[in-house]
Design a protein around this motif. Structure first.
Motif, PDB file in Angstrom:
ATOM      1  N   GLU A  35      66.015  -3.387  73.105  1.00  0.00           N
ATOM      2  CA  GLU A  35      66.806  -3.604  71.893  1.00  0.00           C
ATOM      3  C   GLU A  35      67.185  -2.282  71.221  1.00  0.00           C
ATOM      4  OE1 GLU A  35      63.924  -5.033  72.511  1.00  0.00           O
ATOM      5  OE2 GLU A  35      64.313  -7.189  72.691  1.00  0.00           O
ATOM      6  N   LYS A  39      68.276   0.504  72.328  1.00  0.00           N
ATOM      7  CA  LYS A  39      69.522   1.132  72.790  1.00  0.00           C
ATOM      8  C   LYS A  39      70.751   0.511  72.131  1.00  0.00           C
ATOM      9  CE  LYS A  39      72.163   2.504  76.884  1.00  0.00           C
ATOM     10  NZ  LYS A  39      73.454   2.125  76.289  1.00  0.00           N
ATOM     11  N   SER A  40      70.749  -0.814  71.996  1.00  0.00           N
ATOM     12  CA  SER A  40      71.932  -1.468  71.428  1.00  0.00           C
ATOM     13  C   SER A  40      72.123  -1.066  69.963  1.00  0.00           C
ATOM     14  CB  SER A  40      71.822  -2.990  71.555  1.00  0.00           C
ATOM     15  OG  SER A  40      70.675  -3.481  70.892  1.00  0.00           O
ATOM     16  N   TYR A  41      71.011  -0.904  69.238  1.00  0.00           N
ATOM     17  CA  TYR A  41      71.118  -0.430  67.851  1.00  0.00           C
ATOM     18  C   TYR A  41      71.543   1.035  67.816  1.00  0.00           C
ATOM     19  CZ  TYR A  41      68.874  -4.566  65.763  1.00  0.00           C
ATOM     20  OH  TYR A  41      68.589  -5.830  65.325  1.00  0.00           O
ATOM     21  N   ASN A  79      76.114  -6.250  67.074  1.00  0.00           N
ATOM     22  CA  ASN A  79      75.031  -6.010  68.028  1.00  0.00           C
ATOM     23  C   ASN A  79      74.914  -7.243  68.912  1.00  0.00           C
ATOM     24  OD1 ASN A  79      72.826  -5.064  69.411  1.00  0.00           O
ATOM     25  ND2 ASN A  79      71.346  -5.563  67.789  1.00  0.00           N
ATOM     26  N   ASN A  80      75.247  -7.068  70.185  1.00  0.00           N
ATOM     27  CA  ASN A  80      75.224  -8.187  71.135  1.00  0.00           C
ATOM     28  C   ASN A  80      76.088  -9.364  70.649  1.00  0.00           C
ATOM     29  OD1 ASN A  80      73.468  -6.876  72.960  1.00  0.00           O
ATOM     30  ND2 ASN A  80      71.688  -7.489  71.728  1.00  0.00           N
ATOM     31  N   SER A 103      79.793  -3.655  61.976  1.00  0.00           N
ATOM     32  CA  SER A 103      79.379  -3.452  63.370  1.00  0.00           C
ATOM     33  C   SER A 103      78.772  -4.720  63.959  1.00  0.00           C
ATOM     34  CB  SER A 103      78.365  -2.312  63.456  1.00  0.00           C
ATOM     35  OG  SER A 103      78.927  -1.097  63.023  1.00  0.00           O
ATOM     36  N   ASP A 143      73.213   2.717  69.962  1.00  0.00           N
ATOM     37  CA  ASP A 143      74.618   2.878  70.361  1.00  0.00           C
ATOM     38  C   ASP A 143      75.568   2.632  69.188  1.00  0.00           C
ATOM     39  OD1 ASP A 143      73.901   3.514  72.931  1.00  0.00           O
ATOM     40  OD2 ASP A 143      74.350   1.540  73.776  1.00  0.00           O
ATOM     41  N   ILE A 144      75.145   1.784  68.251  1.00  0.00           N
ATOM     42  CA  ILE A 144      75.975   1.505  67.072  1.00  0.00           C
ATOM     43  C   ILE A 144      76.024   2.722  66.151  1.00  0.00           C
ATOM     44  CG2 ILE A 144      76.109   0.158  64.939  1.00  0.00           C
ATOM     45  CD1 ILE A 144      74.893  -2.196  66.525  1.00  0.00           C
TER      46      ILE A 144
END
Length: 386
Positions: A80, A82-84, A201-202, A199, A86-87
């Motif tokens: 998880e 990485k997805s945060y 996330n997923n 933004s 990346d934002i």
């Protein structure tokens, strides 16, 4: 004796057994001290986690009792994390842009000019806090006047003069962030609050709570650390005018010098993790759900890695310091901090001949068996024009 000197209280324990012990609000911490072991633990996020159910427990001192909002992406583990990250990472890389650097340069030039216009000034409150707060308005892309309020909070958003963790003071920050997020919801702009709320996330919009977690991290993570780095730099060049002259003569070593100063100062002493399973570090047994800390300050003085570890070597060729963390959770604000340091030192070489320390009070962290100077509570300095 040099006022700027920061000693290494961890050396004996680091070489003898590799770890130390401290009590943090009746929640013990095993401090990992060696450079190799610190990096190994930081890399192993599965065994030494940043996430978990208890929000705030990885910080030393623990913030469990003053915070129930998870700091993002700081308190989230892979995948998880990485997805945060990346934002938010593109936003925190903005200090690499030319326009950003021009605006930051103007802020820092103004602060230095103000210092030069006074007979003396107290650097922590009248220089470093001011510089950090004004620079933060640029990072968040909010009006410059917001810095005046942040300056009024003092050098740490969670701590007051007589309390290591001040919940009333922390609530001032939380309420402020809530209010700013509500404004961004009602009237979106191009500030960080609005960008976060817009933004995804997923495939799902970030919630207000998630955005709040990023903002708390942004305010808290880069405050006293930047203040310590700036204040310690002023103290170092006051003690070592020949080093300031060297940067004038050899501007090509500027980036190397910055990394070395950050290594030597280690503005953040340590960061914790929660152990997920029974394991061991340095042949010392650790139980699941216990805590460790990765002691960046000790790792950065490890004589097995750094020659002349307790000296500032401005042109140090190999410098694998961990002052900005290591591994998955390396510091999100490192780019901003490096630009502040680069521009500050450049401006000092252009405008300041020397600096005189007139009086100071050291900021000493009490880590039970260790006492570490992290910077100054106050330092009175005279800036002399070039």
């Amino acid at each position: 004796m040099e006022k700027s000197k920061i000693s290494d209280p961890f050396k004996e324990a680091r070489l003898d057994k590799g770890f130390g012990k401290m009590n943090d609000q009746n929640d013990p911490v095993t401090m990992v001290l060696g450079h190799k072991d610190v990096r190994k633990c930081a890399h192993n996020w599965k065994t030494f986690q940043s996430g978990g159910e208890e929000i705030g427990r990885i910080v030393v001192p623990s913030e469990v009792h003053i915070r129930d909002t998870r700091q993002i992406p700081f308190e989230v583990d892979p995948p998880e994390h990485k997805s945060y990250r990346d934002i938010v990472e593109p936003w925190f890389k903005r200090p690499l842009e030319a326009e950003y650097q021009e605006n930051l340069s103007q802020i820092i030039n103004d602060v230095v000019d103000e210092a030069l216009s006074k007979k003396t000034l107290e650097v922590v409150g009248e220089f470093s806090l001011k510089l950090q707060s004004r620079a933060l308005t640029l990072l968040l892309n909010v009006p410059a006047k917001e810095a005046d309020l942040w300056i009024s909070w003092g050098t740490h958003v969670f701590r007051s003069e007589d309390t290591a963790l001040d919940s009333d003071k922390a609530n001032l920050l939380y309420d402020y962030i809530d209010a700013q997020l509500d404004k961004a919801i009602a009237n979106p702009g191009n500030d960080l609050y609005s960008v976060l709320l817009a933004s995804e996330n997923n495939g799902k919009k970030l919630t207000k709570e998630e955005a709040k977690g990023v903002m708390i991290l942004t305010f808290a993570g880069g405050r006293d650390t930047v203040i310590n780095a700036v204040t310690n730099s002023i103290a170092y060049f006051a003690d070592h005018p020949e080093s300031l002259q060297r940067l004038r003569d050899e501007p090509e070593i500027m980036n190397t010098a910055i990394e070395e100063l950050i290594r030597y100062f280690s503005p953040l002493t340590q960061m914790g993790r929660v152990v997920t399973e029974d394991t061991q570090v340095c042949e010392h047994a650790l139980k699941a759900q216990s805590r460790i800390s990765m002691c960046w300050a000790s790792a950065n003085r490890d004589e097995r890695v750094f020659e002349k570890a307790n000296e500032v070597v401005l042109d140090r060729k190999v410098n694998p310091h961990v002052a900005f963390g290591f591994g998955t959770h390396n510091c999100l604000g490192a780019t901003h901090a490096r630009q502040i340091m680069r521009i500050l030192l450049t401006v000092l070489t252009q405008k300041v001949k020397s600096m005189d320390i007139l009086d100071c009070e050291e900021n000493i962290e009490n880590l039970d068996e260790f006492k570490r100077k992290v910077g100054f509570d106050s330092i009175q300095v005279k800036f002399n024009k070039l």
